[in-house]
Design a protein around this motif. Structure first.
Motif, short mmCIF file in Angstrom:
data_model
loop_
_atom_site.label_atom_id
_atom_site.label_comp_id
_atom_site.label_asym_id
_atom_site.label_seq_id
_atom_site.Cartn_x
_atom_site.Cartn_y
_atom_site.Cartn_z
N LEU A 7 41.45 -18.66 22.50
CA LEU A 7 41.32 -19.88 22.98
C LEU A 7 39.75 -20.24 22.66
O LEU A 7 39.64 -21.53 22.53
N PHE A 10 40.05 -21.37 19.20
CA PHE A 10 40.72 -22.92 19.27
C PHE A 10 39.76 -24.17 20.05
O PHE A 10 39.62 -25.29 19.14
N SER A 129 42.04 -27.13 26.74
CA SER A 129 41.94 -25.82 26.42
C SER A 129 41.02 -24.72 27.33
O SER A 129 41.40 -23.68 27.71
N TYR A 158 50.31 -27.34 29.10
CA TYR A 158 51.08 -27.16 27.80
C TYR A 158 51.62 -28.64 27.45
O TYR A 158 51.44 -28.96 26.00
N ILE A 161 48.46 -31.01 26.40
CA ILE A 161 47.80 -30.49 25.08
C ILE A 161 48.87 -31.00 23.98
O ILE A 161 48.23 -31.37 22.81
N GLU A 192 43.78 -26.49 13.73
CA GLU A 192 43.95 -26.32 14.99
C GLU A 192 45.37 -26.01 15.74
O GLU A 192 45.42 -25.27 16.67
N TYR A 196 46.73 -22.79 17.77
CA TYR A 196 47.43 -22.90 18.92
C TYR A 196 48.69 -22.04 18.95
O TYR A 196 48.83 -21.35 19.99
N VAL A 250 55.62 -26.82 19.94
CA VAL A 250 54.45 -26.37 19.01
C VAL A 250 55.22 -26.45 17.73
O VAL A 250 54.54 -26.96 16.76
#
Length: 583
Positions: A7, A10, A129, A158, A161, A192, A196, A250
Motif C-alpha cells: 500500500l 501504491f 489508499s 474497494y 478506488i 498503479e 494494486y 481489478v
C-alpha cells in the motif's frame, strides 16, 4: 507487513503521478480567446472541480470514522453521486469545446480540464489508499462484531478506488483520441493498477490461508467449543469473499488496459474452486490448466507413497469385510435353517441377506475411517438424505413396512399357492418391497407388498391336508342308497384319499332338476387337483355304467286350451290340452 509495504508503494506511485501531471505542456503561441459562452462553461467546470474537492474532503474525513451502517451507505451514495455529476459536467463542457472548430485554443482547455479532473481523482485515490490501509489495521484488532462493520467499510473503499481508476483510464483515452501523447501517464497508471492487483492478490492469498487454517482447527474441536471460532471463521470467510470480488473487478480493469491477468485469474480459480469466478479467456485457461498440472504433480510427488499405502490398506480391509460377510451369512444360514428354529424360507432369506449386507456396510465405513476419512459429514449426509428419500419414496417405504409385517406374521412362504393382491399362483420369491407370484399358466407377477398386506391373503397350501369339495347331481328317479354306495366306493378306492379324516358323502340339496350330493374327501395338499379330476372322471364313468342319470336343468310347462270369442265377432282360438316338456 506485506500489505503495508504494497500500500505504501501504491500510495507513493499515486503521488508521483500527480506531480508529473501538474505541469502540462504549454502551447508555443498564445491561443485566441474563447467565446463568452464557452469561457463561462469552462470556468464553471473548473469551479465545480474545486467545489467538489472541498466537499469530498469533508465526506472522506467522516467516511472511515463512522460506525453507523446507515451513515456509511449515505456517504458512499453521496460520493458516487457527486463524482458522477462532476464527470458529467466536465464531459458536457469538453463536448461543447470540441464542437467549436473556430476556437483554436479549445484543445488546451480540454487538456486543462482533463488534467484537473485527473488531479482530483488522484487526490481521492491517495485518501482512499491511506484509509484502506487504516481499515486493514483496524480489522486486525477489532472484535467479531466490529470486524463485520469494518468489512463493509473495506468493500466501500474497494468500490470507490475502482471507480476512480476507471475514470482516470477514460480521461487518458480521451487525451489519446485527441492526438496527445500520454504514454508516460498511461504507463504510470498501468503500474498503479498492477501494483494494486499485486496487493490484492497477496492480501487474498494471506487471508485464504488463514481461513483454511481456521477451518482445519474447527474440525478438531468438539461441537460445544466451536461457537467462538466459528464466528471468527465466518468473519474471515467474508473478508476472503470481499477480496475475491474486488480482485475480479481489478482484473477487468486490467483487461481494458491490455495488461496480463493470467496469474490473478489462476488465483481466483484456486481460491474459489469455481472457474466462473475467473475472468475467462484462452490465456487464462492455459494458465489455470498449467497451474493445476504443477499443483497436481507436486501433490503426487509428496503424497504418492501415502496414497498407495492407504489404497492397499483399504483393499485389504474390504477383502476382510467380504470374507467376514460370507462367514456371517454361513453362520446365520445354519442357525435359521435348523429344524428347531422354525423359520419360514422368506425369513431365512431375509436374515441371511441382511446379515451379510450389514457386515459389508460396516466394513466400508471402518475401512474409510482407517485411511483417514472423516465419517461425520458422511453420516450426517446419509441422515439428511434418508429424510429426503423418505418423503420422496413414501410408497416404497409402505411396501417395505408391509414386507416386514409379512415376514413377521408369515401368512405364506416360498412355494405356497396363494391368492393375494388380485393374483393367484405360486410364490416364487419375496423381497421387502414386492413378491413374485407365478400363475398356473406360467405368467409372472411382481405384486407390491402393500397391496398384498392391505387385502385378503388366501393360502391354499398352508396346511398339509385339504378337503376336496365336489357336488354331483342325479335324477329324482334314481335310488339315493344306490348313489351313495357308488360314490362311497369311488372315493374309498382312490389311493390318494385319506381315511382320516373320514370322507363325507351326503344328500345336500333337492334342486329344481336334480338331487345334489356333496362328496368331500380329505387328501394331501399336493394331491388336491389329481383327486379332484380323477373322482370327477370316475363318477361320470360309473354313473353311465350303473344307469344313474345326471340330469341337466329342465322345466315342465302345462298349456290349457280355452275358447273365447273376440268382441268383434271374429273366429275363436284354442290351444290343445296336454303337457309339453321344454329342456
Amino acid at each position: 507487513m506485506l500489505r503495508t509495504l504494497l500500500l505504501s508503494l501504491f500510495f507513493c506511485s499515486l503521488v508521483n503521478a500527480a506531480d508529473n501531471q501538474d505541469s502540462p505542456q504549454e502551447p508555443k503561441a498564445p491561443p485566441p480567446p474563447l467565446t463568452a459562452e464557452l469561457q463561462k462553461q469552462y470556468k464553471t467546470a473548473s469551479a465545480a472541480i474545486k467545489a467538489t474537492e472541498i466537499k469530498m474532503k469533508k465526506m472522506e474525513a467522516n467516511w472511515g470514522k463512522t460506525q453507523s451502517e446507515v451513515n456509511r451507505d449515505l456517504i458512499q451514495q453521496q460520493t458516487s453521486v457527486d463524482i458522477n455529476l462532476l464527470t458529467k459536467q466536465i464531459n458536457d463542457t469538453i463536448k461543447q469545446l470540441q464542437a467549436s472548430p473556430a476556437t483554436i485554443d479549445a484543445p488546451k482547455r480540454i487538456v486543462d480540464l482533463v488534467h484537473a479532473e485527473n488531479r482530483f481523482f488522484e487526490q481521492r485515490l491517495t485518501f482512499a489508499s491511506t484509509d484502506l490501509q487504516n481499515l486493514f489495521a483496524k480489522y486486525e484488532h477489532a472484535t467479531i462484531d466490529q470486524q463485520v462493520l469494518t468489512i463493509f467499510n473495506i468493500d466501500d473503499f474497494y468500490h470507490y478506488i475502482n471507480i476512480l481508476m476507471v475514470e482516470r483510464e477514460k480521461n487518458l483515452k480521451l487525451l489519446q483520441s485527441m492526438g496527445i501523447d500520454v504514454t508516460d501517464q498511461e504507463d504510470e497508471l498501468n503500474q498503479e493498477i498492477t501494483l494494486y492487483a499485486d496487493f490484492m492478490a497477496s492480501f487474498l492469498r494471506s487471508n485464504a490461508r488463514q481461513n483454511s487454517l481456521l477451518q482445519d482447527e474447527l474440525k478438531t474441536l468438539p461441537a460445544d467449543a466451536r461457537s467462538t471460532l466459528e464466528a471468527k471463521a465466518a468473519s474471515q470467510n467474508r473478508l476472503v469473499q470481499s477480496a475475491v470480488a474486488n480482485l475480479k473487478d481489478v482484473v477487468m480493469i486490467m483487461e481494458d488496459q491490455d495488461l496480463p491477468v493470467e496469474q490473478y485469474n489462476e488465483l481466483l480459480f484456486k481460491t474459489t474452486g469455481n472457474l466462473a469466478e475467473a475472468v475467462f479467456n484462452l490465456d487464462t485457461m492455459k494458465a489455470v490448466v498449467a497451474g493445476l498440472w504443477v499443483d497436481l504433480t507436486a501433490w503426487l510427488k509428496s503424497n504418492i507413497s501415502s496414497m498407495l499405502s492407504r489404497i492397499i490398506l483399504f483393499v485389504l480391509l474390504m477383502i476382510g469385510a467380504v470374507l467376514l460377510a460370507r462367514l456371517v451369512r454361513l453362520l446365520i444360514s445354519r442357525a435359521v435353517t435348523h429344524k428347531k428354529a422354525g423359520f419360514s424360507t422368506l425369513v431365512q432369506d431375509f436374515f441371511i441377506k441382511v446379515g451379510g449386507n450389514i457386515v459389508i456396510i460396516f466394513g466400508v465405513l471402518f475401512s474409510l475411517a482407517q485411511i483417514g476419512w472423516d465419517l461425520t459429514p458422511v453420516l450426517t449426509g446419509l441422515g439428511v438424505a434418508g429424510i429426503v428419500i423418505g418423503f420422496a419414496l413414501q410408497d416404497t417405504l409402505s411396501n417395505f413396512a408391509s414386507g416386514m409385517m409379512i415376514l413377521i406374521y408369515r401368512p405364506f412362504d416360498v412355494g405356497d399357492f396363494v391368492e393375494a393382491g388380485g393374483v393367484a399362483g405360486k410364490v416364487g420369491k419375496m423381497s421387502l418391497v414386492n413378491t413374485t407370484i407365478r400363475t398356473f399358466d406360467n405368467q409372472v407377477f411382481m405384486v407390491p407388498n402393500a397391496k398384498i398386506w392391505g387385502e385378503t391373503i388366501k393360502n391354499m397350501t398352508a396346511e398339509r391336508i385339504r378337503r376336496v369339495d365336489m357336488v354331483f347331481g342325479v335324477a329324482y328317479g334314481d335310488q339315493i342308497e344306490r348313489v351313495e354306495t357308488i360314490l362311497c366306493d369311488i372315493v374309498t378306492s382312490h389311493p390318494s384319499t385319506l381315511k382320516t379324516p373320514e370322507p363325507m358323502i351326503k344328500v345336500h340339496v333337492l334342486n329344481e332338476s336334480s338331487v345334489d350330493f356333496i362328496v368331500r374327501p380329505w387328501v394331501k395338499t399336493d394331491d388336491y387337483w389329481d383327486v379332484y379330476w380323477d373322482i370327477t372322471r370316475e363318477v361320470k364313468i360309473r354313473f353311465d355304467r350303473e344307469g344313474i342319470t345326471i340330469p341337466f336343468p329342465q322345466r315342465e310347462l302345462h298349456f290349457h286350451g280355452s275358447e273365447d270369442k273376440n268382441k268383434d265377432g271374429n273366429g275363436t282360438g284354442s290351444f290343445p290340452s296336454g303337457d309339453v316338456n321344454i329342456a
